[in-house]
Enzyme design. Structure first.
Site, PDB file in Angstrom:
ATOM      1  N   GLU A   1      43.233  40.514  35.123  1.00  0.00           N
ATOM      2  CA  GLU A   1      43.248  41.971  34.977  1.00  0.00           C
ATOM      3  C   GLU A   1      44.670  42.512  34.855  1.00  0.00           C
ATOM      4  O   GLU A   1      45.024  43.514  35.490  1.00  0.00           O
ATOM      5  CB  GLU A   1      42.519  42.631  36.146  1.00  0.00           C
ATOM      6  CG  GLU A   1      41.054  42.250  36.202  1.00  0.00           C
ATOM      7  CD  GLU A   1      40.239  43.033  37.221  1.00  0.00           C
ATOM      8  OE1 GLU A   1      40.813  43.802  38.004  1.00  0.00           O
ATOM      9  OE2 GLU A   1      38.999  42.871  37.210  1.00  0.00           O
TER      10      GLU A   1
ATOM     11  N   GLU B   1      34.724  36.997  36.326  1.00  0.00           N
ATOM     12  CA  GLU B   1      34.615  37.592  37.662  1.00  0.00           C
ATOM     13  C   GLU B   1      33.377  38.474  37.647  1.00  0.00           C
ATOM     14  O   GLU B   1      33.260  39.344  36.777  1.00  0.00           O
ATOM     15  CB  GLU B   1      35.878  38.394  37.967  1.00  0.00           C
ATOM     16  CG  GLU B   1      36.040  38.713  39.422  1.00  0.00           C
ATOM     17  CD  GLU B   1      37.368  39.412  39.703  1.00  0.00           C
ATOM     18  OE1 GLU B   1      38.424  38.875  39.318  1.00  0.00           O
ATOM     19  OE2 GLU B   1      37.335  40.492  40.293  1.00  0.00           O
TER      20      GLU B   1
END
Ligand code: GAL
Length: 816
Positions: A429, A505
């Site tokens: 991220e 994720e």
């Protein structure tokens, strides 16, 4: 002969080890360390008197002893990736533990006498953080990233006649992390000495270019360093199977800085999570008949592919990743690495049917990789949570430009021989996804990884869906990994050249073990006044989902490669949805709580991931004084196709799992009786397979008054090695043996004999009791005490006492 590194021919004498060692010696520097917190202007100086410093054993986490305090690294921040618009105070974000600041470690080094070309190297498996390594007062190495392994040749710094003093200064900045990073020499430190020609640290690279049931080719590249002018060296390598039998050999003259050897192994035992067969390459570097160095490289033989339109296959068998993300801390033990603690975690995950680990969001301890090889887990080895653009004020972005290539190179060199390592992740991220330069950076990092290991693909966890396609980072990666985007997979696949995608994720469902909230309804960012989340597994974050949504996407979309759930275990820090609500200071995301106790969700995943064992699990507990006559839904997590529920013997009907295509994914994966009315007594479920055969039953009874403590050890025979651990669950039960959900007694532990009390945890994310005191309040009927074996074999007596309860006791045995 063009050797990479001519070595000083220093003849170094040490006080304690006079004899010249013949070849490689490796020692883990676990004992005899002195430690102090706070900066020391003369900390590096050999003459400093450190007698008053604390004596510690490495691995060591200086902050885990606490005390917890909301002012420790309190961050006033706006968490952009959570969609926050304003900065607020996040007290427990990094665990509320005192890890910020400087710590010094010192010890004497006993270095064997080094002959011509002899070398002494220190290998740090990880040092948190900004490590400065001093030998005899001189700085030998600086390594900022606390998660990476690094080595330093200390030969030039050694005193020929000794003594030699090693000092390490570590410094953790505030606002440098999004979770508890730990502090200190939390991983092992090794002293490696060689005499003359040698293989340097991580000097072998082993690949298996061709693998079939009939035979496998094994290619071993070995780096050799030798004093200038050395001639006549040979490298002799035996490949041995797990039983120690030689299955292939080669003897090759050394004619450069790197030697290549090729082998063929007939009928190889292929490595997989289900059959984690290991081999070892044993190399000897010989000058004539004299062994100059010997080096072992454990490896496995397996092949895998990621194919457009077909997805992932291991040894020719298609499969999807049944993975979890884990942070590095070990709950009550903090970040100090312990093999028994890691093994315990992996054993719990194995029973759940998990076959893959993502080392979020950084390089793991080497011991984790070894255990994943041996126990059978595929690993996504991850590197960074930040690139150039920061997520936290003092994070990795400050080092990125100068260090990223070195950090990636060390990561790959250290772990590229592990069969468990299946892919590399270059980031999680990272905000650079939204920069026009993002794809260029990703390509650069991916190219570095490919240069060092062309045999494994590169992925990253992407969370900025629009930008990932707008700027193009999604198209760059070997494996596009998406965080929390199951609803967008069908769109993504139409835009991705790769033809597959990964749930890098997933879920981020929140729950507190054994806590149930009513009504049991789906909710996002739900908060309660007790800072707990409901264990009905219906609560997630704004950006995340309940598990069932990812399950449906993975089951329905052939191009989805599988998932890595956030997270396997709860971890210290990031107490979402209570980021702003001290005393919450550890996560609620875990399938398993911080003390290693499975939450209900464990059985939801087990039912799906472990087909070889029946799972029949009922929730909630059935002790609800005051709820008589009220609606109290009952769920069953099972790999059966249907089940019938009985309340006090009366059928509540049979529920059957919905077929593929059902609009409500929960109905495909859970059996729910939503209209049950609570009456004390017994709930019982009988689960059936698709053919109507009973696969198991489960019964939960209303508990009476707390009566006694029952101790249950995960295993009772320990190694007498000062490291092995037993995890002892202390259950508060009524006279009939039913668990008492409301029990909050403080339990006291005494451990005597051949072991000692190490730590305790109850899994309550708001609990501020220290992990290292031998007492703690029970949370939701139980807690876990961790007992450590001593060095001498014998019996260990463990006793738990609490006011008003009969004691619990058990005996462990340790043996050499
Ligand atoms: C993700 C992030 C993880 C963790 C998680 C919580 O966005 O990658 O590190 O913060 O959210 O849901």
């Amino acid at each position: 002969m063009p050797f990479t590194k001519p070595l000083a021919a220093a003849l170094l004498l040490a006080t304690s080890l006079p004899a010249i060692a013949q070849s490689r010696q490796e020692t883990s520097l676990t004992t005899d360390w002195k430690f102090t917190k706070g900066d020391q202007p003369n900390g590096a100086k050999p003459e400093l008197n450190d007698a008053k410093w604390q004596t510690v054993r490495i691995p060591h986490d200086w902050a885990i002893t606490g005390p917890f305090n909301g002012n420790n690294d309190a961050q006033v921040v706006k968490i952009e990736q959570n969609g926050e618009k304003e900065a607020t105070l996040k007290s427990g974000r990094t665990g509320g533990l005192p890890f910020v600041g400087v710590g010094w470690y010192r010890r004497q080094l006993a270095v064997p006498t080094l002959g011509k070309g002899g070398q002494a190297v220190l290998l740090f498996d990880g040092a948190m953080s900004n490590a400065r390594v001093y030998v005899n007062g001189k700085e030998a190495m600086f390594w900022p990233y606390g998660y990476n392994s690094f080595s330093v040749d200390i030969t030039p710094f050694l005193r020929a006649k000794g003594p030699n003093t090693l000092a390490v200064r570590l410094e953790n900045q505030p606002e440098a992390s999004r979770w508890y990073p730990g502090a200190g020499l939390y991983r092992n430190v090794h002293l490696i000495t060689t005499q003359g020609a040698h293989v340097p640290v991580w000097g072998t690279y082993l690949t298996t270019p061709e693998v079939s049931a009939a035979a496998a080719t094994v290619k071993l590249k070995t780096k050799v360093e030798a004093p200038a002018g050395t001639t006549g060296l040979t490298l002799q390598t035996d490949l041995r199977d797990a039983a120690g039998r030689v299955v292939a050999s080669a003897t090759t003259p050394v004619s450069g800085a790197e030697v290549e050897q090729n082998f063929s192994v007939k009928s190889p035992k292929l490595w997989s999570p289900e059959t984690p067969a290991m081999y070892t390459a044993e190399s000897k570097l010989l000058a004539g008949k004299t062994v100059q160095d010997s080096y072992k490289t454990p490896f496995g033989i397996r092949s895998f592919k990621f194919e457009k339109g077909k997805g992932f296959s291991l040894n020719g068998q298609p499969r999807k990743f049944k993975g979890v993300c884990n942070h590095h801390d070990l709950g009550p033990l903090g970040t100090a690495i312990n093999v028994a603690a890691l093994r315990h975690q992996l054993a719990i995950l194995k029973d759940m049917g998990c076959d893959a680990i993502r080392t979020s969001h950084n390089m793991p301890a080497p011991e984790l990789m070894t255990l994943c090889d041996e126990m059978g887990f595929m690993v996504m080895v991850e590197s960074f949570d930040e690139w150039k653009a920061p997520k936290v004020k003092n994070g990795y972005s400050q080092y990125f430009d100068q260090w990223v290539e070195k950090d990636l190179t060390n990561m790959v060199h250290r772990d590229r021989n592990h069969p468990s390592a299946i892919m590399w992740s270059i980031g999680n991220e990272v905000p650079d996804q939204s920069s026009p330069n993002g794809p260029e950076i990703a390509k650069r990092l991916q190219d570095i990884v490919h240069r060092e290991d062309p045999t494994r693909p590169v992925t990253m966890g992407m969370d900025r869906y629009g930008d990932d396609f707008k700027y193009g980072i999604a198209a760059v990666l070997d494996i596009p990994g998406f965080n929390y985007k199951p609803h967008l997979y069908p769109d993504a696949i139409t835009k991705l050249p790769q033809g597959f995608l990964l749930g890098s994720e997933t879920a981020s469902t929140v729950s507190s073990r054994g806590v149930y909230k009513f009504p049991a309804v789906l909710a996002k960012d739900k908060q309660y006044s007790d800072n707990q989340s409901s264990s009905y597994d219906l609560e997630a974050c704004r950006w995340s989902q309940i598990p069932d949504i990812e399950f449906a996407a993975q089951d329905d979309l052939p191009y989805a490669l599988g998932e890595f759930v956030w997270t396997g275990f709860d971890y210290l820090g990031e107490p979402t949805p209570y980021d702003e609500k001290w005393p919450s200071h550890s996560s609620y995301f875990g399938i398993i709580d911080l003390a290693g106790q499975p939450k209900d969700r464990y059985y939801l995943y087990r039912a799906r991931w472990n087909p070889s064992q029946p799972t029949v699990h009922l929730l909630p507990h059935w002790t609800w004084p005051g709820r008589e006559g009220q609606n109290t839904p009952v769920f069953c997590y099972t790999n059966g196709a249907s089940a019938e529920l009985f309340v006090n013997g009366k059928s509540q009907g049979r529920q059957t799992k919905a077929a593929t295509g059902a609009t409500d994914p929960q109905t495909r994966y859970r059996l729910e009786w939503k209209d049950v009315v609570y009456q004390p007594g017994t709930i019982k479920v009988v689960a059936y397979d698709a053919q109507g055969k009973t696969i198991g039953t489960e019964e939960v009874r209303t508990a009476g008054a707390p009566h006694h403590i029952k101790l249950v050890a995960d295993h009772q025979k320990l190694a007498a090695d000062s490291e092995d651990l037993a995890y002892i669950t202390a259950r508060v039960e009524d006279a009939q043996g039913n668990l008492c959900p409301d029990a909050t007694q403080q339990l006291h532990f005494t451990v005597s004999g051949a072991g000692k009390f190490r730590a305790v945890g109850n899994g309550d994310a708001t609990n501020l009791e220290p992990f290292q005191q031998p007492q703690m309040h029970a949370f939701q009927w139980q807690l876990v005490a961790i007992v450590q074996a001593g060095a001498a074999p014998g019996a260990v007596q463990v006793r738990a006492t609490a006011t008003g309860l009969k004691d619990g006791a058990l005996q462990l045995n340790t043996a050499k």
